[in-house]
Design a protein around this motif. Structure first.
Motif, short mmCIF file in Angstrom:
data_model
loop_
_atom_site.label_atom_id
_atom_site.label_comp_id
_atom_site.label_asym_id
_atom_site.label_seq_id
_atom_site.Cartn_x
_atom_site.Cartn_y
_atom_site.Cartn_z
N SER A 49 47.27 53.72 30.61
CA SER A 49 48.03 53.94 31.84
C SER A 49 47.14 53.81 33.06
N LEU A 50 45.93 54.35 33.00
CA LEU A 50 45.00 54.25 34.12
C LEU A 50 44.62 52.80 34.40
N VAL A 51 44.39 52.06 33.32
CA VAL A 51 43.99 50.66 33.48
C VAL A 51 45.13 49.84 34.06
N LYS A 52 46.33 49.99 33.50
CA LYS A 52 47.46 49.16 33.93
C LYS A 52 47.96 49.52 35.33
N ARG A 53 48.06 50.81 35.62
CA ARG A 53 48.71 51.24 36.87
C ARG A 53 47.76 51.33 38.05
N HIS A 54 46.48 51.51 37.80
CA HIS A 54 45.56 51.76 38.91
C HIS A 54 44.36 50.79 38.94
N ALA A 55 43.71 50.62 37.81
CA ALA A 55 42.44 49.88 37.82
C ALA A 55 42.64 48.38 38.04
N ILE A 56 43.60 47.80 37.33
CA ILE A 56 43.74 46.34 37.38
C ILE A 56 44.08 45.85 38.78
N LYS A 57 44.98 46.56 39.48
CA LYS A 57 45.35 46.12 40.84
C LYS A 57 44.14 46.04 41.76
N ASN A 58 43.34 47.08 41.76
CA ASN A 58 42.16 47.09 42.63
C ASN A 58 41.11 46.08 42.16
N ALA A 59 41.01 45.88 40.86
CA ALA A 59 40.02 44.94 40.34
C ALA A 59 40.38 43.50 40.67
N MET A 60 41.67 43.22 40.88
CA MET A 60 42.11 41.86 41.12
C MET A 60 41.84 41.36 42.54
N ILE A 61 41.51 42.26 43.47
CA ILE A 61 41.29 41.83 44.86
C ILE A 61 40.14 40.83 44.97
N PRO A 62 38.94 41.12 44.47
CA PRO A 62 37.88 40.08 44.54
C PRO A 62 38.16 38.89 43.65
N VAL A 63 38.92 39.10 42.56
CA VAL A 63 39.26 37.98 41.68
C VAL A 63 40.15 36.99 42.40
N ILE A 64 41.08 37.50 43.22
CA ILE A 64 41.98 36.62 43.98
C ILE A 64 41.18 35.76 44.95
N THR A 65 40.17 36.36 45.60
CA THR A 65 39.34 35.58 46.52
C THR A 65 38.68 34.41 45.81
N MET A 66 38.08 34.69 44.68
CA MET A 66 37.41 33.64 43.92
C MET A 66 38.40 32.61 43.39
N THR A 67 39.56 33.08 42.93
CA THR A 67 40.57 32.17 42.40
C THR A 67 41.10 31.25 43.50
N GLY A 68 41.28 31.79 44.70
CA GLY A 68 41.75 30.98 45.81
C GLY A 68 40.78 29.86 46.15
N LEU A 69 39.50 30.18 46.14
CA LEU A 69 38.48 29.16 46.41
C LEU A 69 38.48 28.09 45.32
N GLN A 70 38.64 28.52 44.06
CA GLN A 70 38.68 27.56 42.97
C GLN A 70 39.91 26.66 43.07
N PHE A 71 41.03 27.24 43.48
CA PHE A 71 42.26 26.45 43.64
C PHE A 71 42.08 25.41 44.74
N GLY A 72 41.43 25.81 45.83
CA GLY A 72 41.17 24.87 46.91
C GLY A 72 40.26 23.75 46.47
N PHE A 73 39.28 24.10 45.68
CA PHE A 73 38.35 23.08 45.17
C PHE A 73 39.05 22.08 44.26
N LEU A 74 39.87 22.58 43.34
CA LEU A 74 40.56 21.69 42.42
C LEU A 74 41.61 20.85 43.15
N LEU A 75 42.31 21.47 44.10
CA LEU A 75 43.33 20.74 44.85
C LEU A 75 42.69 19.65 45.70
N GLY A 76 41.44 19.87 46.10
CA GLY A 76 40.73 18.86 46.86
C GLY A 76 40.47 17.60 46.04
N GLY A 77 40.71 17.68 44.78
CA GLY A 77 40.54 16.49 43.94
C GLY A 77 39.36 16.62 43.02
#
Length: 306
Positions: A217-245
């Motif tokens: 419950s702690l992992v699903k309801r609280h930890a994962i959301k906060n842990a995903m914030i830096p992951v989203i930043t990195m994923t966005g950069l990777q998406f931009g790189f791949l979309l660039g061709g």
């Protein structure tokens, strides 16, 4: 949030202006004579000079830049020196295949990478963690061109299940998306594991455990959301790189996307295509970073935009 969004959009203007200068100078520093390539190998000096004048390459570089900016503000990206078609049409025909290739690559990479990262963090120093990180290290270490050739040899040549290249139907996305997404999935897995492990050490997680909350419950309801914030930043950069061709992947599979178009344009000194593609990549990165920043507020309501 609206004011923040408007400020970010206005802030794009000087950035794009600087990018246009850098791109224009970079493209014109590429060795080779575009006029000679357009005129053909058998053209004499007079013909080459006529072609150069027709293309406007005989003018001083600052005049060429102001002409480029003037046309750009009118929505005119120029005409391809190779195909003599509008650059906008050339990019439009290649953007959609690259977009869907990037989308499917990122979709499976995010799902697999985040799942491996979460399991590895929760089962730290157990066989699940070691197995997940071994897969991630292998995924990062494999060169994309070698993986693409290996997949092509197995699924196309030996088994005959999938096409070796091109884009005749939806099956043409499968092997390139696996090749393109493998390295990204490995990076996301390692990043997700590291981020979630840091969050699991926070005081509020310890407090929850002390109060008797279940670990799941702690992992699903609280930890994962906060842990995903830096992951989203990195994923966005990777998406931009791949979309660039992805130049390597699209070249290996003869995929009709932006990366392949850029390689062909560089080989033929097709300045308008090169300039337009690099500008497009720059705009993509800026917009993706903006979207990533806005997503922070949805993951963590405590984040305020100012």
């Amino acid at each position: 949030m609206l004011q923040y969004l408007l400020r970010r959009l206005l802030g794009m203007i000087p950035i794009l202006f600087i990018v246009t200068i850098i791109v224009f100078l970079f493209v014109h520093l590429i060795p080779g004579d575009a006029a000679r390539l357009v005129a053909g190998p058998d053209a004499n000096k007079e013909t080459i000079e006529l072609v150069r004048k027709d293309l406007g390459l005989d003018k001083p570089i600052h005049e060429q830049y102001f002409t480029f900016i003037g046309n750009l503000l009118k929505g005119d990206l120029g005409t391809s020196l190779k195909t003599h078609k509008p650059v906008f049409d050339e990019l439009a025909g290649r953007f959609i295949p690259t977009f869907w290739l990037t989308f499917w690559s990122m979709l499976w990479a995010c799902i697999v990478g985040i799942l491996i990262g979460i399991v590895s963090a929760v089962k730290r120093n157990k066989w699940q963690d070691y197995t997940g990180m071994l897969i991630a290290v292998v995924g990062i270490s494999i060169p994309s061109f070698w993986l693409g050739l290996l997949l092509m040899q197995l699924f196309s040549v030996k088994l005959g299940w999938l096409p070796t290249g091109g884009l005749e139907d939806w099956r043409g996305y499968i092997l390139p998306s696996i090749t393109l997404g493998t390295g990204v999935a490995a990076i996301i897995a390692r990043f997700s594991r590291s981020s979630l492990m840091d969050v699991l050490k926070e005081d509020y997680i310890r407090t929850g455990r002390a109060k008797g909350f279940a670990e799941n419950s702690l992992v699903k309801r609280h930890a994962i959301k906060n842990a995903m914030i830096p992951v989203i930043t990195m994923t966005g950069l990777q998406f931009g790189f791949l979309l660039g061709g992805s130049v390597v992947t699209e070249t290996v599979f003869s995929f009709p996307g932006l990366g392949r178009l850029l390689i062909d344009a560089i080989a033929t000194r097709d300045y308008p295509i090169i300039q337009a593609e690099i500008l497009l990549f720059s705009v993509e990165f800026i917009l993706i970073n903006l979207v990533v920043d806005l997503m922070y507020g949805f993951l963590n309501p405590q984040i305020r935009y100012s």
